[in-house]
Enzyme design. Sequence first.
Site, PDB file in Angstrom:
ATOM      1  N   LYS A  21      -8.674   0.459   0.997  1.00 44.12           N
ATOM      2  CA  LYS A  21      -7.863   0.128   2.061  1.00 44.12           C
ATOM      3  C   LYS A  21      -7.743   1.407   2.904  1.00 44.12           C
ATOM      4  O   LYS A  21      -7.691   2.419   2.630  1.00 44.12           O
ATOM      5  CB  LYS A  21      -6.501  -0.114   1.391  1.00 44.12           C
ATOM      6  CG  LYS A  21      -5.322  -0.317   2.479  1.00 44.12           C
ATOM      7  CD  LYS A  21      -4.057  -0.207   1.694  1.00 44.12           C
ATOM      8  CE  LYS A  21      -2.732  -0.517   2.606  1.00 44.12           C
ATOM      9  NZ  LYS A  21      -1.819  -0.385   1.880  1.00 44.12           N
ATOM     10  N   LYS A  44      -7.049   4.538  -1.130  1.00 45.93           N
ATOM     11  CA  LYS A  44      -6.404   4.212  -0.253  1.00 45.93           C
ATOM     12  C   LYS A  44      -6.331   5.584   0.756  1.00 45.93           C
ATOM     13  O   LYS A  44      -5.926   6.619   0.198  1.00 45.93           O
ATOM     14  CB  LYS A  44      -4.779   3.830  -0.735  1.00 45.93           C
ATOM     15  CG  LYS A  44      -4.136   3.623   0.453  1.00 45.93           C
ATOM     16  CD  LYS A  44      -2.659   3.204   0.041  1.00 45.93           C
ATOM     17  CE  LYS A  44      -1.429   2.954   1.379  1.00 45.93           C
ATOM     18  NZ  LYS A  44      -0.212   2.429   0.753  1.00 45.93           N
TER      19      LYS A  44
HETATM   20  C1  PBG Z   1       2.802   1.313   1.494  1.00 50.61           C
HETATM   21  C2  PBG Z   1       1.788   0.331   2.075  1.00 50.61           C
HETATM   22  C3  PBG Z   1       1.513   0.702   3.229  1.00 50.61           C
HETATM   23  C4  PBG Z   1       0.515  -0.660   3.337  1.00 50.61           C
HETATM   24  C5  PBG Z   1       0.772  -1.563   2.047  1.00 50.61           C
HETATM   25  N1  PBG Z   1       1.484  -0.828   1.410  1.00 50.61           N
HETATM   26  C6  PBG Z   1       1.512   1.645   4.379  1.00 50.61           C
HETATM   27  C7  PBG Z   1       1.413   3.051   3.954  1.00 50.61           C
HETATM   28  O1  PBG Z   1       0.960   3.314   2.972  1.00 50.61           O
HETATM   29  O2  PBG Z   1       2.089   3.670   4.663  1.00 50.61           O
HETATM   30  C8  PBG Z   1      -0.337  -0.752   4.683  1.00 50.61           C
HETATM   31  C9  PBG Z   1      -0.685  -2.294   5.071  1.00 50.61           C
HETATM   32  C10 PBG Z   1      -0.988  -2.719   6.184  1.00 50.61           C
HETATM   33  O3  PBG Z   1      -1.108  -1.656   7.219  1.00 50.61           O
HETATM   34  O4  PBG Z   1      -1.389  -3.798   6.669  1.00 50.61           O
HETATM   35  N2  PBG Z   1       2.786   2.186   0.421  1.00 50.61           N
END
Ligand code: PBG
Length: 338
Positions: free
Chosen positions: A259, A205
């Site tokens: 992601k 991520k």
């Molecule tokens: C939080 C989380 C995030 C997303 C999914 N879980 C945002 C972040 O890490 O700040 C992002 C999903 C999206 O942008 O559609 N842990």
Amino acid sequence: MSEETDYQASYPATRLRRLRQTDWSRRLVAESSLSVDDLIWPLFIIEGNETSEAIPTMPGVERHSVDHLVSKAKEAVELGIPAIALFPNTPVTLRDAMGSEALNSDNLICRAIRAVKAAVPHMGIITDVALDPYTSHGHDGLLEDGVILNDESVKVLVKQALVQAEAGADIIAPSDMMDGRVGAIRAGLDEAGHENVQIMSYAAKYASAFYGPFREAVGSGNILEGDKKSYQMNPANSDEALREVAMDLAEGADSIIIKPGMAYLDIVRRVKDNFDVPVFAYQVSGEYAMIQLAAANNIMDLEAAMMESLLAFKRAGASGILTYFAPEAAKILNGLDG
Ligand code: PBG
């Protein structure tokens, strides 16, 4: 792959356009395909009854009270979507430095899980493990003197995962990027008798600007202190993604998520080529918003851009896609689009 020159006649004996002449031929030789079975629908939840509210940064996406969420879950089942992923927008008054509300077995996400399970028991429910919807500073872990604590955060994340599994979550999806959390969560789940609850780890991520609209959706955007670069990955890195994936698999992850999605298709492909495990891509909020807003301004065709973006994930090697387009794409794939 064999050397193309070994067996392939050159032009004009070979004309690659021959296979592309007609729709039936293009379908016959298609190398990848998208199906409803590939879709995971992320949904946002709010407190209240009979309520849905628009999310300005994500045209077409709403936050739903639990009763409305149940209707959406039923819609997912009718469309053949295998699973939904739930994200709560916790009331500000319940957010604190420790993210305590994450451990409340009657919090919004747990009530949502129970209601959806009762209404549609045969659909998969995926829940996010990370503290950002619950912390007053907007971070995924515990914050001390400007530092995100790793091992202390993992202890809380294990408890959060257990609370969600207890409420009926089928898949725990840790998105926090703390080191060692997959192994700790697996051990915690097993000890509590949840050995059949899956872990879909957000293994790779990245610290991405494309999460902006999501943070608005869960209400953590304007409260986030600093950035998440000390735990989310540097967009410059690719080898590091393989190390993250290898570690999460060794710790017991059943499947993994890459992601964001579209800007990271090279990571999806590399991970798929290196590990024989289910790999999911998350087409995140910013990607969704870009396509929606471009279409709303007549800059691109919505349906074509949406379906092309989703097919690209399959071509890159993804087993499935978390996407806010899930219901619209499912309608098209089911032939229900007008
Ligand atoms: C939080 C989380 C995030 C997303 C999914 N879980 C945002 C972040 O890490 O700040 C992002 C999903 C999206 O942008 O559609 N842990």
